[in-house]
Scaffold this motif. Structure first.
Motif, PDB file in Angstrom:
ATOM      1  N   UNK A  50      -0.776 -11.774   3.670  1.00 52.13           N
ATOM      2  CA  UNK A  50      -0.804 -10.765   4.724  1.00 52.13           C
ATOM      3  C   UNK A  50      -1.894 -11.147   5.703  1.00 52.13           C
ATOM      4  N   UNK A  51      -1.695 -10.800   6.964  1.00 51.71           N
ATOM      5  CA  UNK A  51      -2.660 -11.182   7.990  1.00 51.71           C
ATOM      6  C   UNK A  51      -2.909 -10.016   8.925  1.00 51.71           C
ATOM      7  N   UNK A  52      -4.130  -9.934   9.437  1.00 58.19           N
ATOM      8  CA  UNK A  52      -4.455  -8.979  10.487  1.00 58.19           C
ATOM      9  C   UNK A  52      -5.264  -9.726  11.537  1.00 58.19           C
ATOM     10  N   UNK A  53      -4.780  -9.715  12.779  1.00 59.78           N
ATOM     11  CA  UNK A  53      -5.488 -10.338  13.886  1.00 59.78           C
ATOM     12  C   UNK A  53      -6.265  -9.239  14.603  1.00 59.78           C
ATOM     13  N   UNK A  54      -7.581  -9.348  14.578  1.00 62.38           N
ATOM     14  CA  UNK A  54      -8.451  -8.291  15.097  1.00 62.38           C
ATOM     15  C   UNK A  54      -9.047  -8.720  16.440  1.00 62.38           C
ATOM     16  N   UNK A  55      -8.865  -7.921  17.499  1.00 58.99           N
ATOM     17  CA  UNK A  55      -9.480  -8.257  18.793  1.00 58.99           C
ATOM     18  C   UNK A  55     -11.003  -8.241  18.698  1.00 58.99           C
ATOM     19  N   UNK A  56     -11.651  -9.201  19.356  1.00 56.57           N
ATOM     20  CA  UNK A  56     -13.113  -9.322  19.260  1.00 56.57           C
ATOM     21  C   UNK A  56     -13.777  -9.526  20.616  1.00 56.57           C
ATOM     22  N   UNK A  57     -13.075  -9.225  21.711  1.00 56.82           N
ATOM     23  CA  UNK A  57     -13.649  -9.434  23.041  1.00 56.82           C
ATOM     24  C   UNK A  57     -14.943  -8.647  23.209  1.00 56.82           C
ATOM     25  N   UNK A  90       1.301   2.416  10.200  1.00 58.74           N
ATOM     26  CA  UNK A  90       0.913   2.994   8.916  1.00 58.74           C
ATOM     27  C   UNK A  90       1.557   2.269   7.738  1.00 58.74           C
ATOM     28  N   UNK A  91       2.807   1.877   7.901  1.00 62.45           N
ATOM     29  CA  UNK A  91       3.515   1.220   6.802  1.00 62.45           C
ATOM     30  C   UNK A  91       2.840  -0.083   6.405  1.00 62.45           C
ATOM     31  N   UNK A  92       2.359  -0.817   7.396  1.00 63.59           N
ATOM     32  CA  UNK A  92       1.698  -2.093   7.118  1.00 63.59           C
ATOM     33  C   UNK A  92       0.372  -1.871   6.398  1.00 63.59           C
ATOM     34  N   UNK A  93      -0.388  -0.887   6.855  1.00 64.38           N
ATOM     35  CA  UNK A  93      -1.662  -0.571   6.204  1.00 64.38           C
ATOM     36  C   UNK A  93      -1.419  -0.114   4.774  1.00 64.38           C
ATOM     37  N   UNK A  94      -0.411   0.726   4.579  1.00 66.08           N
ATOM     38  CA  UNK A  94      -0.095   1.229   3.242  1.00 66.08           C
ATOM     39  C   UNK A  94       0.316   0.094   2.314  1.00 66.08           C
ATOM     40  N   UNK A  95       1.074  -0.860   2.839  1.00 66.23           N
ATOM     41  CA  UNK A  95       1.527  -1.988   2.010  1.00 66.23           C
ATOM     42  C   UNK A  95       0.351  -2.834   1.541  1.00 66.23           C
ATOM     43  N   UNK A  96      -0.578  -3.136   2.457  1.00 63.09           N
ATOM     44  CA  UNK A  96      -1.755  -3.920   2.088  1.00 63.09           C
ATOM     45  C   UNK A  96      -2.615  -3.145   1.100  1.00 63.09           C
ATOM     46  N   UNK A  97      -2.834  -1.847   1.382  1.00 61.75           N
ATOM     47  CA  UNK A  97      -3.654  -1.013   0.502  1.00 61.75           C
ATOM     48  C   UNK A  97      -3.051  -0.926  -0.895  1.00 61.75           C
ATOM     49  N   UNK A  98      -1.725  -0.871  -0.970  1.00 58.74           N
ATOM     50  CA  UNK A  98      -1.056  -0.787  -2.266  1.00 58.74           C
ATOM     51  C   UNK A  98      -1.303  -2.051  -3.089  1.00 58.74           C
ATOM     52  N   UNK A  99      -1.254  -3.214  -2.434  1.00 57.11           N
ATOM     53  CA  UNK A  99      -1.501  -4.469  -3.145  1.00 57.11           C
ATOM     54  C   UNK A  99      -2.946  -4.528  -3.637  1.00 57.11           C
ATOM     55  N   UNK A 100      -3.877  -4.064  -2.819  1.00 57.13           N
ATOM     56  CA  UNK A 100      -5.283  -4.076  -3.219  1.00 57.13           C
ATOM     57  C   UNK A 100      -5.545  -3.081  -4.336  1.00 57.13           C
ATOM     58  N   UNK A 101      -4.910  -1.924  -4.249  1.00 53.08           N
ATOM     59  CA  UNK A 101      -5.090  -0.898  -5.279  1.00 53.08           C
ATOM     60  C   UNK A 101      -4.569  -1.368  -6.637  1.00 53.08           C
TER      61      UNK A 101
END
Length: 277
Positions: A220-227, A112-123
């Motif tokens: 910031x980076x997010x690696x998303x699984x795509x299998x 959650x902390x990582x999502x909140x940090x990214x969202x805060x920068x975008x906001x």
């Protein structure tokens, strides 16, 4: 590897970089052969494997072999394998399982902390530009569409053939760029990440592999699984990420976003773009 990369020492990152750049060699050659080819001691690969949560290098190599077995080198090769699949009747169940596993893996990595940090920068960004080319075009458009409900500063770069350069030219340290790119990587997306990074823009890169060249320019980076059993990479987990992130941005935006959304909905009704419920 992607989720633990930042916590590795410089020496262990060298070993991780080698594995990411030479997956086939790593999966098929002995530890000593891998070490000789990379110029790193065998013990470095052993320590790197343990740092990533494996018991030893052999377990990492076994996992890599399984991943390579699921992933063909090209869309055409994967389509050929799919057409020759004798178990095609179970494709619905297999695809469902792959999508769920992708979402579960992403959710386990995203706290959650990582999502909140990214969202805060975008906001807080003055402008947010979203870029995705080739297969990532649709997810970029969807992200920008949702973002535009929250504020007029959200735009999609390169939409309907418009200039990507025009969308990025005025960005600075108060702005943000979201880049979606997956193999085969769109050259424009990689160059856009570099362009924005040089101007101190907050750059969020969403990809599915640690080897993505745009990551070196990411704030910031997010690696998303795509299998997927499909010939094309799955975007289901990416959609999950986008909707979670945008909900977090909307939560931070508060009453201002609510008024903006209400105004957009009212304008849509007035213009006849949607039918009343």
């Amino acid at each position: 590897m992607a989720s633990n990369y930042d916590s590795l020492s410089a020496r262990l990152r060298q070993a991780a970089d080698y594995v990411a750049a030479h997956p086939l060699d790593t999966a098929t050659r002995s530890l000593r052969a891998v070490a000789d080819h990379s110029g790193l001691p065998p013990a470095t690969f052993t320590r790197m494997s343990k740092a990533l949560g494996y018991e030893n290098f052999q377990e990492l190599r076994d996992g890599l072999r399984q991943r390579l077995a699921r992933r063909e080198s090209s869309f055409a090769a994967r389509a050929t394998a799919l057409q020759g699949d004798t178990d095609a009747s179970d494709l619905v169940a297999r695809n469902r399982a792959a999508c769920i596993e992708n979402i579960d893996a992403l959710a386990a990595d995203l706290d959650n902390a990582r999502v909140e940090e990214i969202a805060d920068r975008l906001h807080k960004a003055r402008r947010v530009v979203v870029l995705g080319s080739l297969g990532s075009t649709g997810i970029a458009e969807y992200t920008a569409y949702m973002g535009n409900f929250l504020g007029a500063g959200w735009t999609q770069a390169g939409r309907m053939g418009t200039s990507v350069g025009a969308s990025l030219a005025d960005l600075g340290e108060k702005d943000a760029l979201i880049v979606f790119t997956k193999p085969p990587f769109a050259a424009t997306s990689v160059r856009a990440a570099e362009f924005a990074c040089e101007r101190d823009v907050f750059v969020l890169v969403v990809t599915d592999t640690h080897t993505c060249p745009a990551l070196r320019h990411a704030s910031a980076r997010v690696i998303v699984p795509t299998d997927s059993p499909n010939f094309f990479s799955s975007y289901v987990a990416t959609m999950f990420l986008v909707e979670t992130l945008m909900a977090t941005v909307a939560k931070r935006a508060g009453p201002t976003a609510t008024r903006r959304i209400a105004d957009v909905e009212a304008a849509n009704l007035t213009l006849g773009e949607v039918r009343p419920l």
